[in-house]
Design an enzyme around this catalytic site. Structure first.
Site, PDB file in Angstrom:
ATOM      1  N   ARG A 154       8.865  17.437 -25.076  1.00  0.00           N
ATOM      2  CA  ARG A 154       8.107  18.386 -24.279  1.00  0.00           C
ATOM      3  C   ARG A 154       8.890  18.666 -22.995  1.00  0.00           C
ATOM      4  O   ARG A 154       9.650  17.806 -22.526  1.00  0.00           O
ATOM      5  CB  ARG A 154       6.724  17.828 -23.935  1.00  0.00           C
ATOM      6  CG  ARG A 154       5.836  17.602 -25.164  1.00  0.00           C
ATOM      7  CD  ARG A 154       4.446  17.144 -24.754  1.00  0.00           C
ATOM      8  NE  ARG A 154       3.569  16.994 -25.911  1.00  0.00           N
ATOM      9  CZ  ARG A 154       3.370  15.850 -26.573  1.00  0.00           C
ATOM     10  NH1 ARG A 154       3.985  14.739 -26.168  1.00  0.00           N
ATOM     11  NH2 ARG A 154       2.568  15.811 -27.611  1.00  0.00           N
ATOM     12  N   LYS A 177       1.524  13.038 -23.718  1.00  0.00           N
ATOM     13  CA  LYS A 177       0.188  13.522 -23.390  1.00  0.00           C
ATOM     14  C   LYS A 177      -0.772  12.360 -23.211  1.00  0.00           C
ATOM     15  O   LYS A 177      -0.724  11.383 -23.942  1.00  0.00           O
ATOM     16  CB  LYS A 177      -0.322  14.434 -24.509  1.00  0.00           C
ATOM     17  CG  LYS A 177       0.142  15.868 -24.402  1.00  0.00           C
ATOM     18  CD  LYS A 177      -0.586  16.745 -25.408  1.00  0.00           C
ATOM     19  CE  LYS A 177      -0.243  18.207 -25.214  1.00  0.00           C
ATOM     20  NZ  LYS A 177      -0.986  19.065 -26.184  1.00  0.00           N
ATOM     21  N   HIS A 189       9.074  25.952 -24.611  1.00  0.00           N
ATOM     22  CA  HIS A 189       8.385  25.124 -25.614  1.00  0.00           C
ATOM     23  C   HIS A 189       8.835  25.472 -27.028  1.00  0.00           C
ATOM     24  O   HIS A 189       8.627  24.684 -27.953  1.00  0.00           O
ATOM     25  CB  HIS A 189       6.875  25.306 -25.481  1.00  0.00           C
ATOM     26  CG  HIS A 189       6.085  24.138 -25.994  1.00  0.00           C
ATOM     27  ND1 HIS A 189       5.982  22.952 -25.295  1.00  0.00           N
ATOM     28  CD2 HIS A 189       5.396  23.945 -27.143  1.00  0.00           C
ATOM     29  CE1 HIS A 189       5.249  22.101 -25.980  1.00  0.00           C
ATOM     30  NE2 HIS A 189       4.885  22.679 -27.113  1.00  0.00           N
ATOM     31  N   ARG A 211      10.876  22.829 -28.887  1.00  0.00           N
ATOM     32  CA  ARG A 211      10.153  21.782 -29.622  1.00  0.00           C
ATOM     33  C   ARG A 211       9.801  22.271 -31.031  1.00  0.00           C
ATOM     34  O   ARG A 211       9.966  21.553 -32.011  1.00  0.00           O
ATOM     35  CB  ARG A 211       8.887  21.410 -28.836  1.00  0.00           C
ATOM     36  CG  ARG A 211       8.047  20.292 -29.445  1.00  0.00           C
ATOM     37  CD  ARG A 211       6.994  19.882 -28.419  1.00  0.00           C
ATOM     38  NE  ARG A 211       5.988  18.990 -28.963  1.00  0.00           N
ATOM     39  CZ  ARG A 211       6.114  17.671 -29.051  1.00  0.00           C
ATOM     40  NH1 ARG A 211       7.244  17.101 -28.660  1.00  0.00           N
ATOM     41  NH2 ARG A 211       5.144  16.916 -29.525  1.00  0.00           N
ATOM     42  N   HIS A 243       2.472  13.827 -32.846  1.00  0.00           N
ATOM     43  CA  HIS A 243       1.269  14.590 -33.160  1.00  0.00           C
ATOM     44  C   HIS A 243       0.157  13.641 -33.582  1.00  0.00           C
ATOM     45  O   HIS A 243       0.400  12.668 -34.308  1.00  0.00           O
ATOM     46  CB  HIS A 243       1.541  15.575 -34.311  1.00  0.00           C
ATOM     47  CG  HIS A 243       2.335  16.763 -33.882  1.00  0.00           C
ATOM     48  ND1 HIS A 243       3.099  17.514 -34.760  1.00  0.00           N
ATOM     49  CD2 HIS A 243       2.506  17.347 -32.663  1.00  0.00           C
ATOM     50  CE1 HIS A 243       3.690  18.492 -34.104  1.00  0.00           C
ATOM     51  NE2 HIS A 243       3.348  18.418 -32.833  1.00  0.00           N
ATOM     52  N   TYR A 248       4.829  23.497 -39.307  1.00  0.00           N
ATOM     53  CA  TYR A 248       6.234  23.890 -39.212  1.00  0.00           C
ATOM     54  C   TYR A 248       6.892  24.047 -40.582  1.00  0.00           C
ATOM     55  O   TYR A 248       8.053  24.424 -40.669  1.00  0.00           O
ATOM     56  CB  TYR A 248       7.012  22.858 -38.388  1.00  0.00           C
ATOM     57  CG  TYR A 248       6.510  22.724 -36.982  1.00  0.00           C
ATOM     58  CD1 TYR A 248       6.733  23.731 -36.056  1.00  0.00           C
ATOM     59  CD2 TYR A 248       5.799  21.603 -36.569  1.00  0.00           C
ATOM     60  CE1 TYR A 248       6.269  23.625 -34.758  1.00  0.00           C
ATOM     61  CE2 TYR A 248       5.324  21.488 -35.272  1.00  0.00           C
ATOM     62  CZ  TYR A 248       5.572  22.499 -34.380  1.00  0.00           C
ATOM     63  OH  TYR A 248       5.110  22.395 -33.091  1.00  0.00           O
TER      64      TYR A 248
END
Length: 569
Positions: free
Chosen positions: A400, A427, A514, A517, A540, A549
């Site tokens: 990130r 996060k 971003h 990523r 994740h 993805y």
């Protein structure tokens, strides 16, 4: 604006505190000497010995000079210069060049003039500013509005008084253009759009008697109004970017409910939620809701800059729906009006990552542009070297943006088997580690050599940042500055691709940092990495997020199916 009587000793056209004057030559010489390596005592004794008060320490004198310069810059609306002087003492030598440039810039700054978005602390003494803030008057705009609506407005501000009010208004009276804007601001309706932090909701619409309010005895919150309840929900989130994003969506909903539906959010029905979904697609009336980007303190600020796409509408609905779910769980309200609300045309979450990523072919076209930055595109060599490192390291790790900015050599772990890991705080302040492939470690070693730093792991200084700040950054690299650097590169790459690949050029014009990523994840999966491996490296919470993805572009999907079912099978 009411007339302001002249008072004995009242100073005009300058801030309240006297310590915001520019330091004299001796003070600057002492500060410069300290920045280039002299101790505080040596610098003060050499240049300020005669001015040193009895018992005053050298560090205190230099600290006072730095604070005066910072305040001098802030009074002239140059917080960026002020921040350069606010650093730990042990960083002074590496900051010396940037600080020297900042001081020279300050010399040419014009005399300070108040603006409507200024904090009252810039123009009122500390005691008066504290009294104003306690009364909910935080900016000079607040002062102007109250003064226009009530002649003896200061009587409602305990601790201010007529003299303090007169001195404060004197700052505004000397700037006619400012008074004109203040007048426009004063005649706006109380119910007009205002940013969340300045929003004042009428008592009958504050939700204290909302239709769907749960019995207070069963509620786990101390909130008495919808505004307080929303703030309680926002306080759950610690990441500043998340708070800003969620505040924007809840701010829009509360304003819409009050202004367009005439009710608090705790009285919204499902019909209201459906109407809000339509409103988000095209906010109207346009004059009230839509305008160009402006600071949140500006009287020209508006909640929207244009119509929202289906994906943005879906995001907004999901955020306010999550807020209502939490309010129901806390027994603040009895119902979630956004439950079950769908948004037509919004992409499935699994498609979002792919739509904001560069395919392997596109990356192969974009990456070579970075090698030309300092050769043909006018970038300084240190800037180009840093950009090339960031591209390779980011592409290989999928960090990130904030994680890349904060990474230091001390965060890297080398294992006996040769594997390398980068320890990060992600996060929710969750510690984790990210695998460093050979592309990442090779890029790091190459960049360390370019910076003149040891390449050997055993000789690393653990405090050194992987991505350093340069002179052009005005200090250390921040996340916002990182965004600016990357957007500059994407713009250069788009221009380079415009003739050869107009489609790719248009895509790059929309790219954000971003995307690196997303590009990492898309490329890793296309190269054969397992879904769980990519999920763990990206950290994740759900594998369904990572699966977004897969099959990054329709061309690849079509080719795979063509290969699976050749003619004649």
């Amino acid at each position: 604006m009411p007339a302001v009587p002249k008072l004995p000793g009242m100073k005009s056209s300058r801030p309240a505190d006297a310590d915001a004057t520019f330091p004299d030559a001796d003070a600057l010489a002492a500060l410069r000497a300290w920045y280039v390596g002299l101790s505080a005592r040596q610098a003060v004794e050499r240049y300020l010995g005669a001015k040193r008060a009895s018992g005053q320490s050298s560090r205190a004198m230099l600290g006072s000079i730095r604070r005066r310069l910072a305040e001098f810059a802030r009074r002239r609306h140059r917080a960026d210069l002020a921040q350069l002087l606010e650093h730990p003492a042990n960083e002074r030598m590496e900051r010396a060049k940037a600080v020297a440039h900042a001081v020279e810039t300050m010399r040419a700054l014009p005399n300070p003039a108040p603006t409507l978005v200024d904090d009252v602390g810039l123009w009122a003494p500390k005691a008066a500013a504290a009294a104003l803030r306690a009364a909910g008057i935080k900016t000079m705009a607040d002062v102007a509005v109250r003064a226009a609506h009530r002649r003896r407005w200061w009587t409602k501000v305990p601790g201010l008084g007529a003299i303090g009010a007169a001195r404060l208004l004197a700052q505004l009276e000397q700037h006619q253009e400012l008074l004109r804007k203040a007048g426009e601001l004063a005649v706006r309706k109380v119910a007009d759009v205002m940013p969340w932090e300045r929003l004042v909701i009428p008592l009958e619409l504050d939700g204290s008697a909302g239709v769907f309010r749960a019995p207070p005895a069963t509620c786990t919150l101390s909130a008495r109004s919808d505004y307080e309840a929303v703030n309680a929900w926002l306080a759950l989130h610690e990441m500043s970017a998340t708070v800003r994003a969620y505040r924007k969506e809840t701010e829009r909903l509360v304003l819409w409910a009050v202004l367009e539906r005439g009710k608090p959010i705790s009285s919204l029905t499902t019909d209201d939620a459906v109407a809000y979904r339509a409103f988000l697609r095209r906010p109207s009336p346009r004059q009230r809701w839509v305008g160009p980007a402006r600071p949140r303190g500006s009287y020209e600020w508006r909640p929207f800059q244009g119509d929202l796409s289906a994906r943005s509408v879906a995001y907004a609905v999901s955020v306010v729906g999550a807020m209502f779910r939490w309010l129901v769980e806390q027994h603040y309200t009895l119902a979630n009006p956004f439950a079950g609300i769908k948004v037509k045309g919004a992409k499935r979450s699994g498609e979002v990552g792919a739509s904001r990523a560069l395919t392997g072919h596109e990356w192969a076209l974009v990456r070579p542009v970075a090698d030309l930055l300092d050769l043909t595109l006018g970038w300084r060599t240190p800037s180009a070297q840093r950009l090339r490192f960031m591209l390779d390291f980011w592409f290989a790790t999928g960090l990130r943006p904030g994680e890349l900015v904060g990474a230091t050599l001390g965060n890297i772990e080398r294992q006996e088997g040769g594997d390398s890991w980068l320890h990060v705080v992600g996060k929710g302040d969750k510690p984790a580690r990210v695998a460093l492939p050979l592309l990442a470690t090779a890029a790091l070693e190459r960049y360390l050599a370019q910076r003149g730093l040891p390449v050997s792991y055993q000789r690393w200084n653990p405090a050194v940042h992987l991505v350093p700040g340069l002179d052009e950054d005005g200090g250390g690299l921040t996340t916002s500055r990182l965004w600016a650097v990357m957007r500059r590169f994407f713009a250069a790459a788009a221009e380079a691709m415009r003739e050869a690949s107009p489609v790719l050029a248009e895509k790059l014009s929309r790219a954000t940092p971003h995307w690196m990523r997303h590009t990492h994840a898309t490329y890793a999966l296309a190269a054969g990495a397992e879904l769980t491996t990519v999920r763990d490296n990206l950290r994740h919470a759900s594998i369904s997020t990572t699966s977004g993805y897969l099959d990054a572009d329709d061309v690849k999907r079509a080719r795979q199916l063509r290969d699976a079912f050749p003619a004649g099978t």
